[in-house]
Design an enzyme around this catalytic site. Sequence first.
Site, short mmCIF file in Angstrom:
data_model
loop_
_atom_site.label_atom_id
_atom_site.label_comp_id
_atom_site.label_asym_id
_atom_site.label_seq_id
_atom_site.Cartn_x
_atom_site.Cartn_y
_atom_site.Cartn_z
CD GLU A 142 3.30 -13.60 6.23
OE1 GLU A 142 3.12 -14.24 5.18
OE2 GLU A 142 4.17 -12.70 6.33
CG ASP B 165 8.90 -7.33 1.38
OD1 ASP B 165 10.07 -6.94 1.58
OD2 ASP B 165 8.50 -7.73 0.28
CE LYS C 182 9.09 -16.75 -0.89
NZ LYS C 182 8.49 -18.10 -0.71
CG ASP D 206 6.89 -19.27 2.35
OD1 ASP D 206 7.70 -18.52 1.78
OD2 ASP D 206 6.01 -19.91 1.74
CG ASP E 87 7.42 -20.47 -6.47
OD1 ASP E 87 6.76 -20.31 -7.51
OD2 ASP E 87 6.88 -20.67 -5.38
#
Length: 558
Positions: free
Chosen positions: A112, A141, A283, A307, A448
Site C-alpha cells: 500500500e 500498522d 485490522k 481502507d 467486520d
Amino acid sequence: MGKQTLHLPLFETKEAKGKTIYKLFASTIFVGILLIWLYRLINMPSKGESGRLAWICMFLAEICFGFYWIITQSVRWNVIYTYPYKNRLSLRYEENLPDVDIFVCTADPIMEPPTMVINTILSVMPYNYPTQKLSIYLSDDGGSQYTFYALLEASQFSKYWIPFCKRFNVEPRSPAAYFQHDASNLNDKVFAQEWFNIKKLYEDMKSRIEASIENGSIPNEIKAQHKGFSEWNTKVTKQDHHSIVQILIDGRDHNMVDMDGNRLPTLVYMSREKKPNLPHNFKAGSMNSLIRVSSQISNAPIILNLDCDMYSNDPDAIRESLCFFMDENQGHKVAYVQYPQRYNNATKNDIYGNIARVTHEIELAGLGGYGAALYCGTGCLHRRESLCGRKFSEDQTFEWNNKLQEKSTYKTVEELEEASKVVANCSYEEGTQWGKQMGLLYGFPVEDIITGLTIQCRGWKSIYYKPSKPAFLGVAPTILDVALVQHKRWSEGMLQIFISKYCPFIYGHGKIKLGAQMGYCIYLLWAPLSVPTLTYVLVTSLSLLHGIPLFPEVNQLT
C-alpha cells in the site's frame, strides 16, 4: 423554514419494484426444486444396482443447493432501498452538525504505497462539511517513517488542495483520480491556471515522496522540519516498535488555516505499539486503537472508517449519512450506515466478480430491509457509542455536541499526544473488554462481519445505502492469485463464524429477525457450498464416462 419541513423525515425507505412478480417467479422455482427432489427419490436405483452411489451423491448435493436457494430468498423477497434528504438536514441542523472522526488504515508501505494512502486522506479532507468538525486519523500498522513523511507532505499540500476543491467544486477529490482528466478541456483561463499550479504542486510532492522511498532514506533537512521523525530509530521495525502518535494539524488552532484563510481539519498519524510476542489482532486491533486514540483528541460521535485504497468519490457523503443518524423518528436506532464497495479499476468483463452486482444491488439491500445491513469493513459510518459496546435502549438520548473536545482545548498538542500513546500501547487492553464487548471483535479473519452482527444483537439497527453516485471507490484485485487469496480469507473467516457461538441462528436467536439470520448465512456458508458444487461436477462427469444415467431422457418427459 416552514412547519411542514420541520416534520418531514430526513430519509425514507421504499420497496424494490416488481416484488410480487418476483415472488410468483420464485414460487415456480421452488416447485421445480421439489420436483427434482421427488424425481431423485422415486427413481433412486435399488440397493445393489449400479449407479446407486452416484444418485445418492447427486440427491444430497441437490438438497444442499435447494436449501441454500431457500436461504437466499430471505433477502430477495425483502429488498428495501433508502433515500436521504440532505437539504432537509441542512435546513434543520446546519449549526449543530456533529463532529466526525475519519479513520484510514494501512498496514504495509510496499503493498500500500504511501502516495496511494495520502490520496485517500486528501479525498476526505475537502468534504462539503465544516472543516473544524472533521478529524482525520491514519493508522499505520507498518510503522513506516515514509508513510509518516507522506502524511506530513499531504498536510502541507492540503492548504492548497482544499480551497481549490471547494472554490471550483471539483470531483473526485482524490488528486490522483482527479488529475487523470484531460487538461485540453480546460477553457476557463482562471481555472486552467489554478489547475496547472495545483497539479504541479501535487506532482512535486509525489516526486519527493517516491524519491525518498527509492533512495531508502529521508533527507536530513526534511527530518529537521518536524519533531515526529525523532520517533524512528534503529530499533523501530514493522513488528516491534513503541506507540507513535503525532498531530500534524491541530484543528483547534485558529492559526492553522488554508490559503483562503479557512480552518483546516485535524490530521493525526498513529502507529500503535507492536511486540513480537504479543497478538496485534490485525485490522480489528488497529481500529480499536484508533477508537481510543481519537477519544483522547476529538472524540467525535460519528466515525467513518475507510481502507487506505478506497478514496472518497462524493463530497456530500457525510451529510447524506447523517440523515439516517439524525432523523427525529428513527435515527436514534441506527448504529451504522454501510455503503457498497465500488472499484475504479474493475476489468471490462469483471472476470473476478468484483462488481458483485447481485450482492450489492439485491442481497445487501435485502439484509438492510431487516435493519441488519452487513458491516463490510470500509465505507461505513458508525455511531461511536454503539461501536464501543453500548446496548440500544428506546429511552436513550444522544448529545451531538462534543464536550470532550471543549475540555481538550486546554491541553497542548504534546499532552494530547502523550495521553494518546498510552491508550495505543499493547498493555492497555489487558484485562479489559476491548475485542470482546467493546470495539471490533478479535479472533475472526472477518472482524467486520462479526462486529456488525454483535452490534445488531445489542438491539441496534443498521442501514445499507446505495447511492446512484458511488460514495467511495477502491482498488479491486486484477490478478488471479490475489483474488483467490482474498476470497479464501473471506470464505474461511465467515465459515469460522458459522461454526462458532456467534452462529446467527444461535447467537442471533430472539435478537434479530429470522430473515436476517438466514441472510447472514448466505455468506457464512460460501465455503461449505463448494462441497456439493464439486460433487455435482465430479459425479456427472464420472457417470457420463461409465454410462450411468442421472437425468431423465427426452422421451420420458413427453
